[in-house]
Design a protein around this motif. Structure first.
Motif, PDB file in Angstrom:
ATOM      1  N   ASN A 107      82.038 114.545  36.740  1.00 57.82           N
ATOM      2  CA  ASN A 107      83.335 113.667  36.627  1.00 57.82           C
ATOM      3  C   ASN A 107      83.618 114.186  35.261  1.00 57.82           C
ATOM      4  O   ASN A 107      84.488 113.253  34.675  1.00 57.82           O
ATOM      5  N   GLY A 108      83.546 115.015  34.599  1.00 65.23           N
ATOM      6  CA  GLY A 108      83.823 115.292  33.015  1.00 65.23           C
ATOM      7  C   GLY A 108      85.117 115.295  32.639  1.00 65.23           C
ATOM      8  O   GLY A 108      85.499 115.321  31.478  1.00 65.23           O
ATOM      9  N   THR A 109      85.983 115.489  33.857  1.00 66.24           N
ATOM     10  CA  THR A 109      87.489 115.365  33.376  1.00 66.24           C
ATOM     11  C   THR A 109      88.238 114.171  33.831  1.00 66.24           C
ATOM     12  O   THR A 109      89.429 113.927  33.828  1.00 66.24           O
ATOM     13  N   ASP A 110      87.488 113.250  34.453  1.00 64.32           N
ATOM     14  CA  ASP A 110      87.862 111.945  34.994  1.00 64.32           C
ATOM     15  C   ASP A 110      87.527 110.712  34.140  1.00 64.32           C
ATOM     16  O   ASP A 110      86.766 110.390  34.109  1.00 64.32           O
ATOM     17  N   ALA A 112      88.625 118.720  24.598  1.00 66.69           N
ATOM     18  CA  ALA A 112      89.566 117.480  24.881  1.00 66.69           C
ATOM     19  C   ALA A 112      88.479 116.424  25.622  1.00 66.69           C
ATOM     20  O   ALA A 112      89.039 115.252  25.767  1.00 66.69           O
ATOM     21  N   VAL A 113      87.486 117.003  26.145  1.00 69.71           N
ATOM     22  CA  VAL A 113      86.685 115.881  26.711  1.00 69.71           C
ATOM     23  C   VAL A 113      86.181 114.562  25.793  1.00 69.71           C
ATOM     24  O   VAL A 113      85.976 113.753  26.234  1.00 69.71           O
ATOM     25  N   LEU A 114      86.189 115.073  24.450  1.00 72.28           N
ATOM     26  CA  LEU A 114      85.580 113.966  23.741  1.00 72.28           C
ATOM     27  C   LEU A 114      86.648 112.720  23.693  1.00 72.28           C
ATOM     28  O   LEU A 114      86.327 111.679  23.378  1.00 72.28           O
ATOM     29  N   GLU A 115      88.084 113.027  23.834  1.00 66.80           N
ATOM     30  CA  GLU A 115      89.005 111.948  23.875  1.00 66.80           C
ATOM     31  C   GLU A 115      88.873 111.206  25.204  1.00 66.80           C
ATOM     32  O   GLU A 115      89.483 110.176  25.269  1.00 66.80           O
ATOM     33  N   LEU A 116      88.126 111.695  26.362  1.00 64.47           N
ATOM     34  CA  LEU A 116      88.045 111.028  27.618  1.00 64.47           C
ATOM     35  C   LEU A 116      86.939 109.847  27.609  1.00 64.47           C
ATOM     36  O   LEU A 116      87.065 108.879  28.576  1.00 64.47           O
ATOM     37  N   LEU A 117      85.938 110.096  26.785  1.00 61.25           N
ATOM     38  CA  LEU A 117      84.880 109.317  26.934  1.00 61.25           C
ATOM     39  C   LEU A 117      85.226 107.835  26.100  1.00 61.25           C
ATOM     40  O   LEU A 117      85.685 107.820  25.110  1.00 61.25           O
ATOM     41  N   PRO A 118      84.828 106.787  26.872  1.00 57.57           N
ATOM     42  CA  PRO A 118      84.884 105.425  26.312  1.00 57.57           C
ATOM     43  C   PRO A 118      84.061 105.079  25.071  1.00 57.57           C
ATOM     44  O   PRO A 118      83.280 105.774  24.643  1.00 57.57           O
ATOM     45  N   LYS A 119      84.528 104.166  24.183  1.00 61.59           N
ATOM     46  CA  LYS A 119      83.704 103.650  23.187  1.00 61.59           C
ATOM     47  C   LYS A 119      82.265 103.124  23.544  1.00 61.59           C
ATOM     48  O   LYS A 119      82.315 102.454  24.903  1.00 61.59           O
ATOM     49  N   GLU A 120      81.354 103.052  22.831  1.00 58.38           N
ATOM     50  CA  GLU A 120      79.964 102.670  23.205  1.00 58.38           C
ATOM     51  C   GLU A 120      79.483 103.498  24.359  1.00 58.38           C
ATOM     52  O   GLU A 120      79.185 102.907  25.556  1.00 58.38           O
ATOM     53  N   VAL A 121      79.575 104.663  24.502  1.00 52.60           N
ATOM     54  CA  VAL A 121      79.180 105.450  25.673  1.00 52.60           C
ATOM     55  C   VAL A 121      77.894 105.584  25.525  1.00 52.60           C
ATOM     56  O   VAL A 121      77.220 106.168  24.704  1.00 52.60           O
ATOM     57  N   PRO A 122      76.979 105.435  26.771  1.00 54.02           N
ATOM     58  CA  PRO A 122      75.614 105.752  26.990  1.00 54.02           C
ATOM     59  C   PRO A 122      75.392 107.435  26.713  1.00 54.02           C
ATOM     60  O   PRO A 122      75.970 107.831  27.105  1.00 54.02           O
ATOM     61  N   VAL A 171      88.569 107.827  34.111  1.00 57.66           N
ATOM     62  CA  VAL A 171      88.065 106.484  34.725  1.00 57.66           C
ATOM     63  C   VAL A 171      86.801 106.510  35.338  1.00 57.66           C
ATOM     64  O   VAL A 171      86.069 105.442  35.427  1.00 57.66           O
ATOM     65  N   ALA A 172      86.520 107.696  35.997  1.00 58.29           N
ATOM     66  CA  ALA A 172      85.022 107.602  36.417  1.00 58.29           C
ATOM     67  C   ALA A 172      83.832 107.660  35.405  1.00 58.29           C
ATOM     68  O   ALA A 172      82.916 106.887  35.662  1.00 58.29           O
ATOM     69  N   LEU A 173      84.251 108.332  34.283  1.00 54.86           N
ATOM     70  CA  LEU A 173      83.416 108.246  32.869  1.00 54.86           C
ATOM     71  C   LEU A 173      83.293 106.916  32.502  1.00 54.86           C
ATOM     72  O   LEU A 173      82.195 106.403  32.185  1.00 54.86           O
ATOM     73  N   SER A 174      84.573 106.076  32.528  1.00 55.28           N
ATOM     74  CA  SER A 174      84.181 104.777  31.957  1.00 55.28           C
ATOM     75  C   SER A 174      83.483 103.884  32.975  1.00 55.28           C
ATOM     76  O   SER A 174      82.507 102.934  32.547  1.00 55.28           O
ATOM     77  N   GLU A 175      83.593 104.298  34.227  1.00 57.30           N
ATOM     78  CA  GLU A 175      82.934 103.177  35.293  1.00 57.30           C
ATOM     79  C   GLU A 175      81.503 103.512  35.122  1.00 57.30           C
ATOM     80  O   GLU A 175      80.723 102.682  35.179  1.00 57.30           O
ATOM     81  N   ALA A 176      81.139 104.853  34.986  1.00 56.88           N
ATOM     82  CA  ALA A 176      79.534 105.191  34.869  1.00 56.88           C
ATOM     83  C   ALA A 176      79.210 104.556  33.440  1.00 56.88           C
ATOM     84  O   ALA A 176      77.868 104.036  33.522  1.00 56.88           O
ATOM     85  N   ALA A 177      79.893 104.750  32.508  1.00 51.44           N
ATOM     86  CA  ALA A 177      79.123 104.114  31.246  1.00 51.44           C
ATOM     87  C   ALA A 177      79.235 102.503  31.441  1.00 51.44           C
ATOM     88  O   ALA A 177      78.067 101.995  30.815  1.00 51.44           O
ATOM     89  N   ASP A 178      80.065 101.864  31.933  1.00 51.95           N
ATOM     90  CA  ASP A 178      79.798 100.361  32.285  1.00 51.95           C
ATOM     91  C   ASP A 178      78.757 100.268  33.137  1.00 51.95           C
ATOM     92  O   ASP A 178      77.787  99.269  32.647  1.00 51.95           O
ATOM     93  N   PRO A 205      73.380 109.533  27.891  1.00 47.89           N
ATOM     94  CA  PRO A 205      73.403 110.698  29.168  1.00 47.89           C
ATOM     95  C   PRO A 205      74.651 110.679  29.504  1.00 47.89           C
ATOM     96  O   PRO A 205      75.130 111.830  30.090  1.00 47.89           O
ATOM     97  N   VAL A 206      75.668 109.908  29.572  1.00 47.06           N
ATOM     98  CA  VAL A 206      76.898 109.948  30.084  1.00 47.06           C
ATOM     99  C   VAL A 206      77.723 111.014  29.174  1.00 47.06           C
ATOM    100  O   VAL A 206      78.506 111.741  29.455  1.00 47.06           O
ATOM    101  N   ALA A 207      77.625 110.692  27.701  1.00 46.21           N
ATOM    102  CA  ALA A 207      78.109 111.701  26.829  1.00 46.21           C
ATOM    103  C   ALA A 207      77.750 113.057  26.829  1.00 46.21           C
ATOM    104  O   ALA A 207      78.525 113.924  26.847  1.00 46.21           O
ATOM    105  N   ILE A 208      76.420 113.154  26.979  1.00 48.11           N
ATOM    106  CA  ILE A 208      75.886 114.626  27.129  1.00 48.11           C
ATOM    107  C   ILE A 208      76.493 115.409  28.413  1.00 48.11           C
ATOM    108  O   ILE A 208      76.772 116.425  28.388  1.00 48.11           O
ATOM    109  N   GLY A 209      76.360 114.435  29.305  1.00 49.93           N
ATOM    110  CA  GLY A 209      76.938 115.116  30.781  1.00 49.93           C
ATOM    111  C   GLY A 209      78.174 115.454  30.708  1.00 49.93           C
ATOM    112  O   GLY A 209      78.527 116.887  31.110  1.00 49.93           O
ATOM    113  N   ALA A 210      79.330 114.719  30.220  1.00 53.38           N
ATOM    114  CA  ALA A 210      80.518 115.421  30.176  1.00 53.38           C
ATOM    115  C   ALA A 210      80.685 116.142  29.283  1.00 53.38           C
ATOM    116  O   ALA A 210      81.585 117.233  29.586  1.00 53.38           O
TER     117      ALA A 210
END
Length: 223
Positions: free
Chosen positions: A73-76, A117-127, A78-85, A129-134
């Motif tokens: 879900n590296g370009t999504d 550009a993927v760096l801008e999609l990641l939420p703050k306080e990103v876990p 919303v999905a990245l935010s939900e996974a991080a939550d 493994p989520v950061a690495i995967g994206a």
């Protein structure tokens, strides 16, 4: 993927998973320090057993599942935010929570050396493994190789902590890494096929060790 792109992806993955990459992973033991104090881990055989349990049934497995989900879900955003939550919510202790978000934010900051550009999609306080995967997906690094390298780095971090805690020597550490190769490969293959429904652990002692570490008197590690 062209040969040149494949080499570039490999070099980036090696850099990201290197102990020299500035995320601060060396300062965490994931509860191992408390397990050593309690004599649950007292020698190289015990350290190997600890690694195997985390790989197959504990935090390393769950992190691999989150990494694979983020890669897909590296370009999504919303999905990245939900996974991080979800990853933050499933942290087994306050120390585990701080560890994964501090490593994740540090990784994103350092990965800015390779603008994307993927760096801008990641939420703050990103876990972590989520950061690495994206980020790996954004740079075209294959999923299975990314998971395998991530798990190897995680095992290496635990083994390094065990050496510094005095339960194993350098040669023991290398032997544990060699013995863990089959499990790392197997769990990487499973993670590639996983979904978030495959999250789950059965490592009560390891999870409670991270909680009890918060109250440990003398400490070398932050978790």
């Amino acid at each position: 993927m062209s040969e040149d792109r494949g080499v570039a992806a490999l070099l980036r993955l090696m850099a990201w998973m290197s102990p020299a990459f500035p995320v601060g992973g060396f300062s965490y033991s994931g509860g191992l320090e408390k397990a050593v104090e309690d004599r649950r881990v007292s020698d190289a055989a015990g350290l190997y057993g600890w690694v195997e349990v985390l790989l197959r049934s504990g935090s390393l497995w769950n992190d691999a599942v989150f990494l694979a989900d983020a890669w897909r879900n590296g370009t999504d955003a919303v999905a990245l935010s939900e996974a991080a939550d979800l990853a933050r919510a499933l942290a087994s202790s306050a120390e585990r929570y701080r560890e994964t978000v501090l490593l994740g934010d540090a990784f994103v900051s350092a990965a800015g050396a390779w603008p994307h550009a993927v760096l801008e999609l990641l939420p703050k306080e990103v876990p972590y493994p989520v950061a690495i995967g994206a980020v790996a997906a954004g740079h075209g690094v294959p999923l299975r190789e990314t998971v395998a390298a991530f798990l190897h780095a995680g095992v290496s971090q635990i083994v390094s902590a065990g050496i510094r805690l005095g339960v194993a020597g350098q040669k023991d550490g290398v032997a544990i890494l060699a013995a863990s190769e089959a499990s790392i490969g197997e769990m990487a293959a499973r993670a590639v096929q996983s979904t978030l429904d495959d999250l789950g652990s059965a490592t009560v002692i390891a999870d409670t060790a991270t909680m009890r570490h918060e109250m440990q008197g003398t400490r070398l590690f932050r978790s």
